[in-house]
Design a protein around this motif. Sequence first.
Motif, PDB file in Angstrom:
ATOM      1  N   PHE A 150       0.860  -1.178   0.000  1.00  0.00           N
ATOM      2  CA  PHE A 150       0.000   0.000   0.000  1.00  0.00           C
ATOM      3  C   PHE A 150       0.894   1.226   0.000  1.00  0.00           C
ATOM      4  O   PHE A 150       1.702   1.416   0.911  1.00  0.00           O
ATOM      5  N   SER A 151       0.783   2.056  -1.034  1.00  0.00           N
ATOM      6  CA  SER A 151       1.612   3.246  -1.163  1.00  0.00           C
ATOM      7  C   SER A 151       0.719   4.482  -1.141  1.00  0.00           C
ATOM      8  O   SER A 151      -0.326   4.517  -1.803  1.00  0.00           O
ATOM      9  N   GLN A 152       1.125   5.501  -0.358  1.00  0.00           N
ATOM     10  CA  GLN A 152       0.379   6.756  -0.268  1.00  0.00           C
ATOM     11  C   GLN A 152       1.317   7.916  -0.571  1.00  0.00           C
ATOM     12  O   GLN A 152       2.460   7.925  -0.133  1.00  0.00           O
ATOM     13  N   PHE A 153       0.810   8.887  -1.324  1.00  0.00           N
ATOM     14  CA  PHE A 153       1.588  10.088  -1.602  1.00  0.00           C
ATOM     15  C   PHE A 153       0.634  11.272  -1.686  1.00  0.00           C
ATOM     16  O   PHE A 153      -0.304  11.272  -2.493  1.00  0.00           O
ATOM     17  N   TYR A 154       0.850  12.264  -0.831  1.00  0.00           N
ATOM     18  CA  TYR A 154       0.004  13.463  -0.805  1.00  0.00           C
ATOM     19  C   TYR A 154       0.899  14.686  -1.028  1.00  0.00           C
ATOM     20  O   TYR A 154       1.969  14.791  -0.439  1.00  0.00           O
ATOM     21  N   GLN A 155       0.431  15.590  -1.877  1.00  0.00           N
ATOM     22  CA  GLN A 155       1.218  16.781  -2.183  1.00  0.00           C
ATOM     23  C   GLN A 155       0.304  18.002  -2.249  1.00  0.00           C
ATOM     24  O   GLN A 155      -0.797  17.936  -2.807  1.00  0.00           O
ATOM     25  N   LEU A 156       0.789  19.093  -1.681  1.00  0.00           N
ATOM     26  CA  LEU A 156       0.076  20.373  -1.763  1.00  0.00           C
ATOM     27  C   LEU A 156       1.102  21.427  -2.155  1.00  0.00           C
ATOM     28  O   LEU A 156       2.137  21.558  -1.515  1.00  0.00           O
ATOM     29  N   GLU A 157       0.794  22.168  -3.238  1.00  0.00           N
ATOM     30  CA  GLU A 157       1.730  23.162  -3.742  1.00  0.00           C
ATOM     31  C   GLU A 157       0.919  24.348  -4.263  1.00  0.00           C
ATOM     32  O   GLU A 157      -0.165  24.171  -4.816  1.00  0.00           O
ATOM     33  N   GLY A 158       1.440  25.542  -4.078  1.00  0.00           N
ATOM     34  CA  GLY A 158       0.676  26.699  -4.539  1.00  0.00           C
ATOM     35  C   GLY A 158       1.556  27.901  -4.806  1.00  0.00           C
ATOM     36  O   GLY A 158       2.716  27.944  -4.407  1.00  0.00           O
ATOM     37  N   GLY A 159       0.998  28.871  -5.512  1.00  0.00           N
ATOM     38  CA  GLY A 159       1.705  30.105  -5.813  1.00  0.00           C
ATOM     39  C   GLY A 159       0.765  31.288  -5.763  1.00  0.00           C
ATOM     40  O   GLY A 159      -0.459  31.124  -5.792  1.00  0.00           O
ATOM     41  N   SER A 160       1.338  32.482  -5.693  1.00  0.00           N
ATOM     42  CA  SER A 160       0.516  33.692  -5.597  1.00  0.00           C
ATOM     43  C   SER A 160       1.242  34.835  -6.278  1.00  0.00           C
ATOM     44  O   SER A 160       2.472  34.917  -6.253  1.00  0.00           O
ATOM     45  N   GLU A 161       0.465  35.726  -6.895  1.00  0.00           N
ATOM     46  CA  GLU A 161       1.066  36.917  -7.519  1.00  0.00           C
ATOM     47  C   GLU A 161       1.744  37.810  -6.474  1.00  0.00           C
ATOM     48  O   GLU A 161       2.661  38.546  -6.787  1.00  0.00           O
ATOM     49  N   GLN A 162       1.280  37.726  -5.227  1.00  0.00           N
ATOM     50  CA  GLN A 162       1.875  38.518  -4.163  1.00  0.00           C
ATOM     51  C   GLN A 162       3.133  37.851  -3.583  1.00  0.00           C
ATOM     52  O   GLN A 162       3.792  38.417  -2.718  1.00  0.00           O
ATOM     53  N   ALA A 163       3.463  36.655  -4.097  1.00  0.00           N
ATOM     54  CA  ALA A 163       4.604  35.922  -3.540  1.00  0.00           C
ATOM     55  C   ALA A 163       5.511  35.402  -4.653  1.00  0.00           C
ATOM     56  O   ALA A 163       5.985  34.274  -4.616  1.00  0.00           O
ATOM     57  N   GLY A 164       5.699  36.233  -5.678  1.00  0.00           N
ATOM     58  CA  GLY A 164       6.710  35.899  -6.671  1.00  0.00           C
ATOM     59  C   GLY A 164       6.250  35.120  -7.883  1.00  0.00           C
ATOM     60  O   GLY A 164       7.081  34.765  -8.730  1.00  0.00           O
ATOM     61  N   SER A 165       4.960  34.820  -8.026  1.00  0.00           N
ATOM     62  CA  SER A 165       4.473  34.085  -9.187  1.00  0.00           C
ATOM     63  C   SER A 165       3.690  35.021 -10.109  1.00  0.00           C
ATOM     64  O   SER A 165       3.076  35.991  -9.661  1.00  0.00           O
TER      65      SER A 165
END
Length: 385
Positions: free
Chosen positions: A369-384
Motif C-alpha cells: 500500500f503506497s500513499q503520496f500526498y502533495q500540496l503546492e501553490g503560488g501567488s502573484e503577491q509571492a513571486g508568481s
Amino acid sequence: LERNVRAWLGSAPETTGERLNFMATAEDRVERSLQALGHYSADIRLDLQRTEPTWRLDITIDAGDPVVIGAVDIRLLGEAAQDEEFLALLESPPLAPGDTLHHGRYDQFRRSLLSTGQRRGFFGGKLTESRVAVDVTAGTANIHLHYDSGSRYYFGALRYDDAMITSAQLEALRTFQRGDPFELALLQQFQANLQRTRYYSSVILRPRIDEAEAGEVPLSLALSPVSRHSFSVGLGYSTDVEERISVTWRTPRINRAGHSQESRLQWSPVNPGGRITYNIPLTHPLNDLLQLTARWEDNEFGDLDSQQTEFGVRREMRSDEWVRGFSLRSLNERWDVLDQTRENDYLLPGITLSRRHRRGPLVDPSHGFSQFYQLEGGSEQAGSD
C-alpha cells in the motif's frame, strides 16, 4: 505418517546392489520414521517380490496407538529466567501433557532455546539436560529440558576505520551504545543502516566473542568504499517520443560528509531534457536530507511546444514509516502555440507526505500500500505570475 515414512525411505534404488542395501535398512528406517511422530508400537510387514528387471516392495503398517506426553519438565536457569523473550517462548511451548509425542517439535523447541540465547547475548548458554524418556509399555513419554543461560553479555567497544566514516555519522546510524545488553537484532539493524547509505560496497560487522572481557563483547566494523562514479546509458524507442537516448551519472559519496549527486540527460526529437539532483545529509544520513535540483525539459505535442526550466530546494525527513517533505520551486514555463508565445514564472512552496507499507519479501511482496500526498501553490503577491 505416510509422508514421513516415504521421506525416510528416500528415492527407490535402481541397481541390484542398491536394492540389497536398501532392503538391509528399510524396516529400521520405517520404524524410526514412525517413532519420530510418536508411534513406538507399530506392526511393520515388508513383502519383496523379485521379478527381474524390476523388484516390487509392499510395506504394510499398522501404526498402533501413539505415545502421549506425560510430564513436561522445562526449566530456565541463569539470567534467562527473567528475560522477556525466553518467558514468551515458554508461554506457548509446543509440548504439553496429553499431546502426541512429536520429536520434530521437541527438537525445534530445543533449538529455539539455544538460538534465542545466542541472539540475546547469552553466549555461555547450554542445555544441562535434554532427554525424552519413553515408556513404550505405558504409552507415555516424559520430557526433561533444562537450559542454563549463564550471564548475559553486553556490547563492548566498536573498532572501525575513521577514514571511512565520521564519528557523527556513526553515532547517527548505530542502534546501540557500549554497555547495552547484547541483542543480535540491534546489530543487524545497524549493519542495514550502513548499507542503506549506499556509501559502501560491503559492510562487515562482527562481534568478537572470543575477545570478550568483563562481560563486554568488542565489535569490529570493516567498510569497503563504493565506486566513486557510476554511469549508465540507455537506448529506446516509443511511438510518443520516437527514438531516445539517456545518460545517467551518479556519485554516491562526494565527500566524507556524505554528499551525493545524480545527473541525468535524455534526448529525443520530441522530449529532450535533463535533471541534476544534489543531496546533502543534515542531522541524519538517512532520515534528514536536503536536495538541490535543477531541471530543463522541452516538449513538443503537435503545434504546441513547451519549455520548462526549474530550480528547487527540498528537505525530506523520515519518522517511523512516514516521509515528510518541504520544498520551494522556481519554475519558468514558455509556451509556443499557433504563432503565439507566452512565458510565466512561478515561485511554488509545497509540502508532501508519503508512506509505503508492504508484507513479504522486497522482490515479491504479497501485499503493498503506497500513499503520496502533495500540496503546492503560488501567488502573484509571492513571486508568481
